[in-house]
Scaffold this active site. Structure first.
Site, PDB file in Angstrom:
ATOM      1  N   GLU A  54       0.861  -1.188   0.000  1.00 40.47           N
ATOM      2  CA  GLU A  54       0.000   0.000   0.000  1.00 40.47           C
ATOM      3  C   GLU A  54       0.898   1.238   0.000  1.00 40.47           C
ATOM      4  OE1 GLU A  54      -3.271  -0.277  -0.581  1.00 40.47           O
ATOM      5  OE2 GLU A  54      -3.040   1.894  -0.772  1.00 40.47           O
ATOM      6  N   CYS A  82       5.461  -1.823  -8.213  1.00 42.43           N
ATOM      7  CA  CYS A  82       4.049  -1.516  -7.979  1.00 42.43           C
ATOM      8  C   CYS A  82       3.889  -0.346  -6.991  1.00 42.43           C
ATOM      9  CB  CYS A  82       3.288  -2.765  -7.553  1.00 42.43           C
ATOM     10  SG  CYS A  82       1.525  -2.596  -7.840  1.00 42.43           S
ATOM     11  N   ARG A 108      -2.203   5.989 -10.021  1.00 41.70           N
ATOM     12  CA  ARG A 108      -2.446   4.805  -9.163  1.00 41.70           C
ATOM     13  C   ARG A 108      -3.617   3.994  -9.699  1.00 41.70           C
ATOM     14  NH1 ARG A 108      -3.297   6.202  -3.069  1.00 41.70           N
ATOM     15  NH2 ARG A 108      -3.158   3.956  -2.810  1.00 41.70           N
ATOM     16  N   ILE A 134      -1.165  -6.096 -10.374  1.00 35.94           N
ATOM     17  CA  ILE A 134      -2.173  -6.156  -9.299  1.00 35.94           C
ATOM     18  C   ILE A 134      -2.478  -4.723  -8.851  1.00 35.94           C
ATOM     19  CG2 ILE A 134      -2.726  -7.082  -7.012  1.00 35.94           C
ATOM     20  CD1 ILE A 134      -0.419  -9.163  -7.524  1.00 35.94           C
ATOM     21  N   ARG A 135      -3.625  -4.240  -9.194  1.00 32.92           N
ATOM     22  CA  ARG A 135      -3.953  -2.825  -8.941  1.00 32.92           C
ATOM     23  C   ARG A 135      -2.758  -1.946  -9.326  1.00 32.92           C
ATOM     24  NH1 ARG A 135      -5.254  -0.778  -3.823  1.00 32.92           N
ATOM     25  NH2 ARG A 135      -4.015  -2.405  -2.868  1.00 32.92           N
ATOM     26  N   HIS A 170       4.931  -6.998 -10.849  1.00 31.89           N
ATOM     27  CA  HIS A 170       5.571  -7.632  -9.685  1.00 31.89           C
ATOM     28  C   HIS A 170       6.587  -8.696 -10.116  1.00 31.89           C
ATOM     29  CE1 HIS A 170       2.970  -6.149  -6.349  1.00 31.89           C
ATOM     30  NE2 HIS A 170       2.121  -5.951  -7.344  1.00 31.89           N
ATOM     31  N   GLU A 172       8.828 -10.008  -8.455  1.00 28.41           N
ATOM     32  CA  GLU A 172       9.104 -10.922  -7.327  1.00 28.41           C
ATOM     33  C   GLU A 172       8.095 -12.070  -7.269  1.00 28.41           C
ATOM     34  OE1 GLU A 172       7.626  -8.108  -7.229  1.00 28.41           O
ATOM     35  OE2 GLU A 172       6.106  -8.021  -5.663  1.00 28.41           O
TER      36      GLU A 172
END
Ligand code: GLN
Length: 192
Positions: A54, A82, A108, A134-135, A170, A172
């Site tokens: 976040e 991200c 965002r 992811i978002r 991402h 990772e």
């Protein structure tokens, strides 16, 4: 021996540790990879990774700890993924603490909400990389010194300015260590 810190404030920290260890193993170099939480921890590193999570929370803790200042004062390469990408930027469409290490404006949740998360192949460094979004954010504007590394759907999803790299996806969360290896090469450049 290079030292790479994974910022352990919030988000998918463990996955970055594992991906970095795997990349280091492939590159056959010796590196210490550990979680960092304070400005003093960060000052001992030549590379820092800011994970997904976040961005409002991570950004606030970075400011409170003075970690952005420490990165500016030392020769440290940074990889932000991200939420990490958002925090590395200079501006976003939301009021939140940012580090401004990469000259870009970030949108965002640029591809929609959580349920619109998706996987798509990204062309980066002349290779195809499995992008997990992811978002995810994207960069809506970049400065003259910001290099665009990848786009999908006409949107900028990976950038670099100097020794700071940001990806909207991402790396990772995949088996492919291409991005981490690229980052580690930047870290090696920061070793005196
Ligand atoms: N949308 C999140 C944010 O703004 C980032 C999502 C992620 O890191 N997976 O912080």
């Amino acid at each position: 021996m290079i030292k790479i810190g994974i910022l352990n404030l919030q988000g998918d920290v463990q996955e970055h540790i594992e991906a970095t260890e795997k990349a280091v193993g492939k590159m056959d170099i010796s590196a210490q990879i550990f979680k960092v939480e304070t400005a003093s921890d960060v000052s001992k590193c030549q590379g820092i990774i800011i994970s997904g999570g976040e961005s409002t929370v991570i950004g606030k803790l970075i400011k409170e700890e003075g970690i952005d200042q420490t990165i500016r004062e030392h020769n440290i390469a940074v990889l932000g993924t991200c939420a990490g990408m958002i925090i590395l930027g200079k501006k976003t469409d939301y009021q939140q603490p940012l580090m401004g290490l990469i000259d870009m404006q970030v949108k965002r949740n640029g591809f929609g909400r959580q349920k619109l998360s998706f996987e798509e192949e990204v062309e980066i460094f002349g290779e195809k990389f499995p992008g997990i979004f992811i978002r995810a954010p994207y960069a809506s504007e970049v400065g003259n010194n910001t290099e665009i590394l990848a786009r999908i759907k006409d949107k900028i999803v990976a950038v670099r300015e100097g020794k700071c790299i940001a990806t909207a996806f991402h790396p990772e969360l995949t088996e492919d260590t291409l991005i981490h290896e690229y980052f580690i090469k930047e870290v090696l450049n920061c070793v005196e």
